[in-house]
Design an enzyme around this catalytic site. Sequence first.
Site, PDB file in Angstrom:
ATOM      1  N   ASN A   9       0.867  -1.177   0.000  1.00  0.00           N
ATOM      2  CA  ASN A   9       0.000   0.000   0.000  1.00  0.00           C
ATOM      3  C   ASN A   9       0.904   1.227   0.000  1.00  0.00           C
ATOM      4  O   ASN A   9       1.441   1.627   1.034  1.00  0.00           O
ATOM      5  CB  ASN A   9      -0.913  -0.017   1.235  1.00  0.00           C
ATOM      6  CG  ASN A   9      -1.957   1.082   1.215  1.00  0.00           C
ATOM      7  OD1 ASN A   9      -1.852   2.048   0.470  1.00  0.00           O
ATOM      8  ND2 ASN A   9      -2.971   0.944   2.054  1.00  0.00           N
ATOM      9  N   ARG A  92      -2.124  -1.638  -4.080  1.00  0.00           N
ATOM     10  CA  ARG A  92      -3.151  -0.590  -4.151  1.00  0.00           C
ATOM     11  C   ARG A  92      -2.754   0.364  -5.268  1.00  0.00           C
ATOM     12  O   ARG A  92      -1.690   0.979  -5.240  1.00  0.00           O
ATOM     13  CB  ARG A  92      -3.225   0.169  -2.834  1.00  0.00           C
ATOM     14  CG  ARG A  92      -4.093   1.436  -2.907  1.00  0.00           C
ATOM     15  CD  ARG A  92      -4.065   2.182  -1.590  1.00  0.00           C
ATOM     16  NE  ARG A  92      -4.679   3.489  -1.723  1.00  0.00           N
ATOM     17  CZ  ARG A  92      -4.055   4.644  -1.523  1.00  0.00           C
ATOM     18  NH1 ARG A  92      -2.777   4.656  -1.200  1.00  0.00           N
ATOM     19  NH2 ARG A  92      -4.697   5.784  -1.643  1.00  0.00           N
ATOM     20  N   HIS A 180     -10.385   6.242  -2.484  1.00  0.00           N
ATOM     21  CA  HIS A 180     -10.488   5.607  -1.166  1.00  0.00           C
ATOM     22  C   HIS A 180     -11.452   4.417  -1.177  1.00  0.00           C
ATOM     23  O   HIS A 180     -11.982   4.015  -0.138  1.00  0.00           O
ATOM     24  CB  HIS A 180     -10.923   6.613  -0.084  1.00  0.00           C
ATOM     25  CG  HIS A 180      -9.929   7.689   0.186  1.00  0.00           C
ATOM     26  ND1 HIS A 180     -10.255   9.027   0.153  1.00  0.00           N
ATOM     27  CD2 HIS A 180      -8.608   7.630   0.459  1.00  0.00           C
ATOM     28  CE1 HIS A 180      -9.187   9.761   0.405  1.00  0.00           C
ATOM     29  NE2 HIS A 180      -8.163   8.932   0.593  1.00  0.00           N
ATOM     30  N   ARG A 240      -3.989  19.437  -0.001  1.00  0.00           N
ATOM     31  CA  ARG A 240      -4.833  19.569  -1.191  1.00  0.00           C
ATOM     32  C   ARG A 240      -6.051  20.437  -0.894  1.00  0.00           C
ATOM     33  O   ARG A 240      -6.586  20.402   0.207  1.00  0.00           O
ATOM     34  CB  ARG A 240      -5.268  18.184  -1.682  1.00  0.00           C
ATOM     35  CG  ARG A 240      -4.202  17.453  -2.475  1.00  0.00           C
ATOM     36  CD  ARG A 240      -4.620  16.035  -2.786  1.00  0.00           C
ATOM     37  NE  ARG A 240      -4.173  15.107  -1.762  1.00  0.00           N
ATOM     38  CZ  ARG A 240      -4.614  13.863  -1.616  1.00  0.00           C
ATOM     39  NH1 ARG A 240      -5.549  13.398  -2.430  1.00  0.00           N
ATOM     40  NH2 ARG A 240      -4.151  13.085  -0.658  1.00  0.00           N
ATOM     41  N   GLU A 378      -7.184  -1.329   4.495  1.00  0.00           N
ATOM     42  CA  GLU A 378      -7.078  -1.469   3.044  1.00  0.00           C
ATOM     43  C   GLU A 378      -6.277  -2.702   2.658  1.00  0.00           C
ATOM     44  O   GLU A 378      -6.561  -3.345   1.639  1.00  0.00           O
ATOM     45  CB  GLU A 378      -6.432  -0.210   2.460  1.00  0.00           C
ATOM     46  CG  GLU A 378      -7.285   1.038   2.604  1.00  0.00           C
ATOM     47  CD  GLU A 378      -6.534   2.315   2.281  1.00  0.00           C
ATOM     48  OE1 GLU A 378      -7.137   3.217   1.685  1.00  0.00           O
ATOM     49  OE2 GLU A 378      -5.342   2.413   2.649  1.00  0.00           O
TER      50      GLU A 378
END
Length: 394
Positions: A9, A92, A180, A240, A378
């Site tokens: 990941n 991922r 996500h 961001r 995840e």
Amino acid sequence: MSEAVLVLNSGSSSIKFGLFDISAAEPTLLCKGLLDEHEAKPRLVMKSPAGENLFETHREVSDADSGHLFSDVLGFVEDRFGGHRLRAAGHRIVHGGPDYSGPVELTDDVYARLEALSPLAPLHQPRCLEPVRTIAAIRPDLTQIACFDTAFHHSMAPPASRFAIPRRYDERGIRRYGFHGLSFEYVGRRLAEIAPELAARRTVVAHLGNGASLCALRDGRSIDTTMGLTPLDGLVMGTRCGTLDPGVLLYLLQHENMSAEDVQHLLYHQSGLLGVSGISADMRTLLASREATAREAVDLFTLRAAQQVAMMATTLGGLECLVFTGGIGEHAKEIRSAIGERLGWLGVRIDAAANDAMRERISGSDSTVDVFVIPTNEELTIARHCAALLGMGA
């Protein structure tokens, strides 16, 4: 011999690892690790599921660039877990574009297609693909599998998936994809495990971290989300901007004489919590600060989150369940409380004691909305996808 997959990941300056046994119906974590590249000598740490240190090494940057740290990972896995046959490496991948709605084996053709999507996720896509190339050079015989953050949102349909621009651009793939997805998929499944009836409820999941987005869930499917074509849209994030008037971009290009590259750098690296506070992109630092600009950044973060929870509730036709996850969502009780207060008009009531204690269910007895804190995973979601693609028990 038992079968295993190595999950990677990749973040902006670190890579999380997980080695999973996939021989049974549900993948089992064998060990986990972190490759931290913040320092001049990148550090690799591997730990047991309980957190016990199993292996640690540092290497010069030049060594890391040649793939030696990945060789260390593979070598450790094969030495320590020799009773498991490593079947694949699962990655991922942030953007799958319009073509990939589920996990796929990473062939040369798939890799090229994903590399071409880098302009849509310039911070993330190259970073996710770099380990693929490195592992292919070290172990060309090892199967590699891509699992996409965008895939979960392929269930979104118009109008939620559209931009209000000429439809010829939609036909070229300029649409809202969302991100996500691996986290949202895990949370949706975990809700169903807590109580099967929760899966059918009108749910908003708030993945709050350095990157942040919301997902409107119904029957375990994504109905709407706050990110769009790129990971820039929606909530205020660490560096961001989130949702921004497109006229700001035109002004910067036409009147501030900024290049497209300058604007990209501004929006991805200098905005968000960092830009508003002028102090830090780290929510922990801002919550501890007494500076007025730190408070302004936190207030904007919680206001935008509450506004867009309401937006997701509009898509769902109501709100019955709210879930916090991600680094901020799981650990910042002040942020959960502030967002809950802003959503009081929607029936959200957070129990202060449960919130402070980081319990799984934090809604008050007078709340008409069930509120949960669910740590995301995840890596487990990726392991499940890899096992399914390989025809194993999961």
